[in-house]
Design an enzyme around this catalytic site. Structure first.
Site, PDB file in Angstrom:
ATOM      1  N   HIS A 170       0.849  -1.194   0.000  1.00  0.00           N
ATOM      2  CA  HIS A 170       0.000   0.000   0.000  1.00  0.00           C
ATOM      3  C   HIS A 170       0.879   1.237   0.000  1.00  0.00           C
ATOM      4  O   HIS A 170       2.100   1.181   0.228  1.00  0.00           O
ATOM      5  CB  HIS A 170      -0.928   0.009   1.218  1.00  0.00           C
ATOM      6  CG  HIS A 170      -0.250   0.362   2.513  1.00  0.00           C
ATOM      7  ND1 HIS A 170      -0.197   1.646   3.016  1.00  0.00           N
ATOM      8  CD2 HIS A 170       0.438  -0.411   3.398  1.00  0.00           C
ATOM      9  CE1 HIS A 170       0.465   1.648   4.160  1.00  0.00           C
ATOM     10  NE2 HIS A 170       0.871   0.422   4.419  1.00  0.00           N
ATOM     11  N   CYS A 171       0.254   2.394  -0.290  1.00  0.00           N
ATOM     12  CA  CYS A 171       0.972   3.665  -0.242  1.00  0.00           C
ATOM     13  C   CYS A 171       0.201   4.594   0.688  1.00  0.00           C
ATOM     14  O   CYS A 171      -0.459   4.137   1.623  1.00  0.00           O
ATOM     15  CB  CYS A 171       1.130   4.261  -1.644  1.00  0.00           C
ATOM     16  SG  CYS A 171      -0.429   4.575  -2.490  1.00  0.00           S
ATOM     17  N   VAL A 172       0.220   5.863   0.430  1.00  0.00           N
ATOM     18  CA  VAL A 172      -0.415   6.827   1.334  1.00  0.00           C
ATOM     19  C   VAL A 172      -1.931   6.709   1.314  1.00  0.00           C
ATOM     20  O   VAL A 172      -2.598   6.855   2.338  1.00  0.00           O
ATOM     21  CB  VAL A 172       0.013   8.268   0.967  1.00  0.00           C
ATOM     22  CG1 VAL A 172      -0.672   9.286   1.873  1.00  0.00           C
ATOM     23  CG2 VAL A 172       1.521   8.416   1.074  1.00  0.00           C
ATOM     24  N   GLU A 211       3.992   7.079  -3.082  1.00  0.00           N
ATOM     25  CA  GLU A 211       2.795   7.392  -3.874  1.00  0.00           C
ATOM     26  C   GLU A 211       3.125   7.612  -5.340  1.00  0.00           C
ATOM     27  O   GLU A 211       2.344   7.321  -6.219  1.00  0.00           O
ATOM     28  CB  GLU A 211       2.117   8.649  -3.307  1.00  0.00           C
ATOM     29  CG  GLU A 211       0.833   9.066  -4.010  1.00  0.00           C
ATOM     30  CD  GLU A 211      -0.352   8.250  -3.568  1.00  0.00           C
ATOM     31  OE1 GLU A 211      -1.454   8.490  -4.089  1.00  0.00           O
ATOM     32  OE2 GLU A 211      -0.203   7.374  -2.707  1.00  0.00           O
TER      33      GLU A 211
END
Length: 459
Positions: A29-31, A94
């Protein structure tokens, strides 16, 4: 445990919609996004996935499916890993999108997309702060206009100060968020935003100095501005990255923030902030000339370009013109054009509320549509209008239609306020019927354009 239970149903549904655990080759996952590398894209139920409560949207980047969750992505990610047995991975940058999607579309239709994506990314995190303060401002102005509270009362002064906080300190909010967006230290960025509105420098507005005898700095009041903080933090991000390449890791935590802050503050005050301020003033003076020279056409242009002024904070530069109009004419003629633009944005938001399939988008449409009718449009612009190109077009066309009426009849507004309906009594002059016609025409045309353009929150 409560957090895990809260997202359990969403986590199970997402895994099921991407084809089950066996279809996932890699998961991180990212932000704001869950990122699934899947083995078979045909097993992914994209339509059902995007309709899940809690899912804002989805996007394919090569063979990677990105599920947009928002600020709760970390909790949802943890819940999925715990319930499905998927391995936990480190969060990614991101900007990984740039490596996955290949060439960016620079066609005329999409050339401004990166600009609005950046603005939306900066503003989205603190939209709740703007909404809460904006609503309080609208309510306060309305009850004061109706005579239910005195502008000299302790209560009015207390709540007025509270309501003005997010707007006055907007450079700090913007700088902190921009720091995250541009991948530099957000706390150093916030300090740079605070420098722009430091009381000492604000008190020196209009004065000029020569720093070290060679660097000219002219101070100004940058409270409530947008562009100066963004430009300053953007430059700071490059300075920070340059420092990290040459500064030894042992002293990086001391030297890099110091050099970044000091250099960006000097560049910001001497060049970037004045440039942003000048640009805003230039645009404001241009709009005034258009209105006074071209009448209905000028009114249409004023209303059509207002969203772009809002996007960059240049609407603040219109305040001196409004003050001058009120002092010399007893009324302002720019506010009605703003009312037409705001009404068009509100209509687009409410149209999205009634037509969107994604529940999160519907929620944003209803809340920001109501606040836009009161006169607080930053949430609707950065939450919806800047995100959807068709909504932007509908807003511009609808606003222009209403602006024609405002310009044709030189519609009057009696003071600063919240348009179109937040401080409606201020529009109650002999031109009030035309004000209402212009506002509702803007809303009707905006809705018609949304239908003509076949707007969909899915694309």
């Amino acid at each position: 445990m409560a957090s895990k239970d809260k997202y359990a149903e969403l986590a199970d549904s997402i895994v099921d919609m991407v084809g089950g655990k066996d279809n996932i080759s890699y998961f991180t996952h990212c932000v704001t996004r869950l990122r699934f590398n899947v083995k078979d894209k045909g097993l992914v139920k994209t339509d059902e996935l995007e309709s899940l409560p809690g899912v804002i949207g989805k996007q394919w980047s090569g063979d990677q499916l990105q599920v947009i969750i928002g600020q709760q992505v970390g909790e949802v990610y943890s819940t999925i890993c715990d319930r499905s047995g998927l391995a936990r991975e480190d969060a990614v940058d991101e900007n990984l999108d740039a490596n996955l999607t290949g060439n960016r579309d620079f066609s005329p239709r999409h050339i401004f997309d990166p600009f609005f994506d950046t603005l939306s990314g900066i503003f989205a995190p603190f939209i709740p702060a703007i909404v809460s303060c904006g609503l309080l401002q609208g309510v306060l102005h309305s009850i004061q206009t109706f005579g239910w509270i005195s502008a000299d009362s302790v209560e009015y002064n207390f709540f007025y100060t509270c309501a003005n906080t997010a707007f006055y300190f907007m450079p700090i909010l913007i700088a902190f968020s921009a720091g995250k967006r541009f991948k530099c230290n957000p706390y150093v960025a916030a300090a740079l935003g605070a420098v722009l509105i430091h009381p000492t420098f604000v008190g020196m507005a209009g004065q000029s100095i020569q720093l070290f005898g060679i660097i000219p700095i002219t101070f100004a009041n940058y409270s409530s501005t947008v562009v100066p903080a963004i430009l300053t933090v953007y430059v700071a991000s490059w300075i920070e990255r340059a420092c990290r390449k040459v500064v030894p890791s042992m002293i990086d935590i001391i030297v890099t923030p110091f050099v970044t802050f000091l250099t960006a503050a000097i560049i910001g005050f001497s060049l970037l902030a004045p440039a942003g301020n000048f640009l805003g003033t230039f645009v404001a003076e241009g709009i005034l000339w258009l209105y006074t020279s071209l009448g209905p056409v000028g009114g249409a242009i004023c209303a059509a370009v207002y969203p772009f002024m809002l996007a960059t904070g240049m609407q603040v530069a219109m305040s001196p013109i409004t003050v001058q109009n009120l002092a010399t004419l007893g009324y302002d003629f720019i506010y009605p054009c703003t009312a037409a633009s705001n009404a068009a944005m509100a209509a687009c938001a409410l149209y999205i509320f009634f037509t969107a399939k994604n529940q999160n988008i519907k929620s944003i449409g209803s809340s920001t549509g109501v606040t836009a009718l009161i006169g607080v449009t930053e949430p609707v612009f950065f939450g919806l209008i800047a995100k959807y190109r068709k909504a932007m077009i509908a807003t511009m066309v609808g606003g222009a239609a209403g602006g024609v009426v405002m310009g044709m009849f030189t519609v009057q507004y009696l003071s600063f306020g919240f348009v179109p309906f937040g401080t409606l009594p201020l529009a109650m002059t002999e031109t009030f019927p035309y004000y209402m016609i212009g506002v509702f025409l803007a809303m009707i045309v905006a809705v018609i354009m949304m239908r003509v353009l076949k707007f969909s929150d899915e694309g």
